[in-house]
Structure formats: C-alpha cells, structure tokens
Design a protein around this motif. Structure first.
Motif, PDB file in Angstrom:
ATOM      1  N   LEU A   1     -11.716   2.697   1.212  1.00 45.16           N
ATOM      2  CA  LEU A   1     -10.864   3.683   1.864  1.00 45.16           C
ATOM      3  C   LEU A   1     -11.519   4.027   3.195  1.00 45.16           C
ATOM      4  O   LEU A   1     -12.548   4.716   3.230  1.00 45.16           O
ATOM      5  N   GLN A   2     -10.947   3.505   4.272  1.00 46.81           N
ATOM      6  CA  GLN A   2     -11.420   3.826   5.610  1.00 46.81           C
ATOM      7  C   GLN A   2     -10.736   5.099   6.055  1.00 46.81           C
ATOM      8  O   GLN A   2      -9.500   5.154   6.102  1.00 46.81           O
ATOM      9  N   MET A   3     -11.521   6.103   6.383  1.00 45.74           N
ATOM     10  CA  MET A   3     -10.984   7.404   6.758  1.00 45.74           C
ATOM     11  C   MET A   3     -11.371   7.715   8.196  1.00 45.74           C
ATOM     12  O   MET A   3     -12.565   7.854   8.502  1.00 45.74           O
ATOM     13  N   ASN A   4     -10.394   7.802   9.062  1.00 49.49           N
ATOM     14  CA  ASN A   4     -10.609   8.104  10.472  1.00 49.49           C
ATOM     15  C   ASN A   4      -9.977   9.447  10.826  1.00 49.49           C
ATOM     16  O   ASN A   4      -9.150   9.968  10.078  1.00 49.49           O
ATOM     17  N   SER A   5     -10.370   9.982  11.952  1.00 54.77           N
ATOM     18  CA  SER A   5      -9.824  11.258  12.436  1.00 54.77           C
ATOM     19  C   SER A   5      -9.846  12.311  11.334  1.00 54.77           C
ATOM     20  O   SER A   5      -8.853  13.007  11.089  1.00 54.77           O
ATOM     21  N   LEU A   6     -10.979  12.432  10.696  1.00 57.01           N
ATOM     22  CA  LEU A   6     -11.091  13.343   9.565  1.00 57.01           C
ATOM     23  C   LEU A   6     -10.919  14.792   9.987  1.00 57.01           C
ATOM     24  O   LEU A   6     -11.310  15.196  11.090  1.00 57.01           O
ATOM     25  N   LYS A   7     -10.319  15.563   9.098  1.00 59.56           N
ATOM     26  CA  LYS A   7     -10.042  16.976   9.325  1.00 59.56           C
ATOM     27  C   LYS A   7     -10.739  17.801   8.246  1.00 59.56           C
ATOM     28  O   LYS A   7     -10.996  17.299   7.142  1.00 59.56           O
ATOM     29  N   PRO A   8     -11.029  19.068   8.522  1.00 58.88           N
ATOM     30  CA  PRO A   8     -11.649  19.910   7.487  1.00 58.88           C
ATOM     31  C   PRO A   8     -10.846  19.934   6.190  1.00 58.88           C
ATOM     32  O   PRO A   8     -11.435  20.020   5.097  1.00 58.88           O
ATOM     33  N   GLU A   9      -9.539  19.837   6.287  1.00 57.72           N
ATOM     34  CA  GLU A   9      -8.712  19.858   5.081  1.00 57.72           C
ATOM     35  C   GLU A   9      -8.832  18.585   4.247  1.00 57.72           C
ATOM     36  O   GLU A   9      -8.280  18.507   3.149  1.00 57.72           O
TER      37      GLU A   9
ATOM     38  N   THR B   1       0.839  -1.192   0.000  1.00 53.21           N
ATOM     39  CA  THR B   1       0.000   0.000   0.000  1.00 53.21           C
ATOM     40  C   THR B   1       0.877   1.246   0.000  1.00 53.21           C
ATOM     41  O   THR B   1       2.052   1.206   0.388  1.00 53.21           O
ATOM     42  N   TYR B   2       0.282   2.327  -0.439  1.00 55.38           N
ATOM     43  CA  TYR B   2       0.954   3.624  -0.474  1.00 55.38           C
ATOM     44  C   TYR B   2      -0.017   4.660   0.051  1.00 55.38           C
ATOM     45  O   TYR B   2      -1.217   4.611  -0.243  1.00 55.38           O
ATOM     46  N   TYR B   3       0.493   5.603   0.853  1.00 57.56           N
ATOM     47  CA  TYR B   3      -0.319   6.692   1.374  1.00 57.56           C
ATOM     48  C   TYR B   3       0.430   8.007   1.215  1.00 57.56           C
ATOM     49  O   TYR B   3       1.647   8.072   1.436  1.00 57.56           O
ATOM     50  N   THR B   4      -0.315   9.037   0.858  1.00 51.39           N
ATOM     51  CA  THR B   4       0.296  10.345   0.889  1.00 51.39           C
ATOM     52  C   THR B   4       0.511  10.738   2.347  1.00 51.39           C
ATOM     53  O   THR B   4      -0.213  10.276   3.252  1.00 51.39           O
ATOM     54  N   LYS B   5       1.489  11.583   2.593  1.00 48.26           N
ATOM     55  CA  LYS B   5       1.920  11.866   3.956  1.00 48.26           C
ATOM     56  C   LYS B   5       0.801  12.414   4.835  1.00 48.26           C
ATOM     57  O   LYS B   5       0.681  12.063   6.021  1.00 48.26           O
ATOM     58  N   SER B   6      -0.064  13.236   4.290  1.00 48.05           N
ATOM     59  CA  SER B   6      -1.084  13.907   5.083  1.00 48.05           C
ATOM     60  C   SER B   6      -2.159  12.970   5.632  1.00 48.05           C
ATOM     61  O   SER B   6      -2.896  13.341   6.545  1.00 48.05           O
ATOM     62  N   VAL B   7      -2.259  11.757   5.090  1.00 48.55           N
ATOM     63  CA  VAL B   7      -3.290  10.828   5.567  1.00 48.55           C
ATOM     64  C   VAL B   7      -2.700   9.604   6.257  1.00 48.55           C
ATOM     65  O   VAL B   7      -3.447   8.780   6.801  1.00 48.55           O
ATOM     66  N   THR B   8      -1.393   9.481   6.253  1.00 45.79           N
ATOM     67  CA  THR B   8      -0.737   8.323   6.875  1.00 45.79           C
ATOM     68  C   THR B   8      -1.107   8.246   8.340  1.00 45.79           C
ATOM     69  O   THR B   8      -1.015   9.223   9.080  1.00 45.79           O
ATOM     70  N   GLY B   9      -1.545   7.046   8.740  1.00 41.23           N
ATOM     71  CA  GLY B   9      -1.942   6.834  10.123  1.00 41.23           C
ATOM     72  C   GLY B   9      -3.411   7.097  10.385  1.00 41.23           C
ATOM     73  O   GLY B   9      -3.928   6.723  11.446  1.00 41.23           O
ATOM     74  N   ARG B  10      -4.093   7.730   9.429  1.00 42.55           N
ATOM     75  CA  ARG B  10      -5.517   8.026   9.603  1.00 42.55           C
ATOM     76  C   ARG B  10      -6.375   7.261   8.597  1.00 42.55           C
ATOM     77  O   ARG B  10      -7.504   6.883   8.912  1.00 42.55           O
ATOM     78  N   PHE B  11      -5.890   7.062   7.412  1.00 39.92           N
ATOM     79  CA  PHE B  11      -6.638   6.386   6.352  1.00 39.92           C
ATOM     80  C   PHE B  11      -6.065   4.990   6.116  1.00 39.92           C
ATOM     81  O   PHE B  11      -4.856   4.769   6.258  1.00 39.92           O
ATOM     82  N   THR B  12      -6.945   4.069   5.711  1.00 38.79           N
ATOM     83  CA  THR B  12      -6.516   2.714   5.368  1.00 38.79           C
ATOM     84  C   THR B  12      -7.191   2.282   4.074  1.00 38.79           C
ATOM     85  O   THR B  12      -8.428   2.332   3.976  1.00 38.79           O
ATOM     86  N   ILE B  13      -6.377   1.866   3.113  1.00 35.35           N
ATOM     87  CA  ILE B  13      -6.913   1.344   1.862  1.00 35.35           C
ATOM     88  C   ILE B  13      -6.896  -0.174   1.928  1.00 35.35           C
ATOM     89  O   ILE B  13      -5.958  -0.778   2.467  1.00 35.35           O
ATOM     90  N   SER B  14      -7.936  -0.802   1.396  1.00 33.94           N
ATOM     91  CA  SER B  14      -8.010  -2.257   1.375  1.00 33.94           C
ATOM     92  C   SER B  14      -8.825  -2.675   0.156  1.00 33.94           C
ATOM     93  O   SER B  14      -9.429  -1.840  -0.514  1.00 33.94           O
ATOM     94  N   ARG B  15      -8.820  -3.973  -0.119  1.00 37.68           N
ATOM     95  CA  ARG B  15      -9.576  -4.444  -1.277  1.00 37.68           C
ATOM     96  C   ARG B  15     -10.115  -5.835  -1.014  1.00 37.68           C
ATOM     97  O   ARG B  15      -9.541  -6.614  -0.258  1.00 37.68           O
ATOM     98  N   ASP B  16     -11.231  -6.131  -1.664  1.00 36.36           N
ATOM     99  CA  ASP B  16     -11.835  -7.455  -1.651  1.00 36.36           C
ATOM    100  C   ASP B  16     -11.960  -7.866  -3.107  1.00 36.36           C
ATOM    101  O   ASP B  16     -12.889  -7.448  -3.807  1.00 36.36           O
TER     102      ASP B  16
END
Length: 126
Positions: free
Chosen positions: A81-89, A58-73
């Motif tokens: 794309l699981q997105m946690n700790s979302l920010k206005p940006e 997997t690859y993540y851009t720096k601004s979402v590392t640790g907050r977003f998780t990509i997975s596939r079935d």
C-alpha cells in the motif's frame, strides 16, 4: 494456518509518504483477494483498498482515492500500500487481510476476509 505480517508503518509529517508491505505465509490459497483496512482511535475499522487475485482490479475508499495505491507481487506473496500526500486523518492502525479464495466481491466488507495481520501503526503529524 495463514500468517500475514505487515511492515512499513511509522511517523510521518503531513504531505509525506509511506509504503506498507504485507507478506503472507503458511497454507494460503494461491493469489487470494487481498485488502487493507484501518482503524483510528475511537472509530470502527474501515476498508482502505483491495486488490484482485491477479492485480487487475482494485478498489479504494473515497477518502484515499488518488493518494493511495495498492499493488501485489504474487511471486513474493506480498501486497503493498503506497500512501502519498498523507493527512493527519490517515492516522490509524493499518491491517492487511486476505480472503480464503480468489473471489472478487464484497471487498469492502470485513466479513469477506478470513485472515488478518496484527496491524502496523501509521501516524501523520500536522
């Protein structure tokens, strides 16, 4: 022809979570490299995350590392794309993209992807 359909966007408060889904249909290469991109108003489209054919890389851009998780079935031809700790940006239209092959390389580049979804809006309020 290949179709990618995103779902799961919406309005959420800062600190909340959303899970985006992207289902592929049509004449797809089996288990292609997949990615998520986003475009905020007035800004260029940027990569968010990417996932290899089997899901092992997997690859993540720096601004979402640790907050977003990509997975596939792969059985469901769906990437998430699981997105946690979302920010206005994080507010943007999120796009799913698929390569026409299983190559892992240049995964952050839009030009590496052959197929795109229509996008789903994610809005994070402060």
């Amino acid at each position: 022809q290949v179709q990618l359909v995103e779902s799961g966007g919406g309005l959420v408060q800062a600190g909340g979570s959303l899970r985006l889904s992207c289902e592929a249909s049509g004449r797809t290469f089996r288990q292609p490299t997949m990615g998520w991109f986003r475009q905020a108003p007035g800004k260029e489209r940027e990569v968010v995350a990417a996932i290899s054919t089997g899901g092992g890389i997997t690859y993540y851009t720096k601004s979402v590392t640790g907050r977003f998780t990509i997975s596939r079935d792969n059985a469901k031809n769906t990437v998430y794309l699981q997105m946690n700790s979302l920010k206005p940006e994080d507010t943007a239209v999120y796009f799913c993209a698929a390569r026409g092959d299983a190559i892992w390389g240049q995964q952050a580049s839009q030009s590496a992807y052959d197929y795109w979804g229509q996008g789903t809006q994610v809005t994070v309020s402060s």
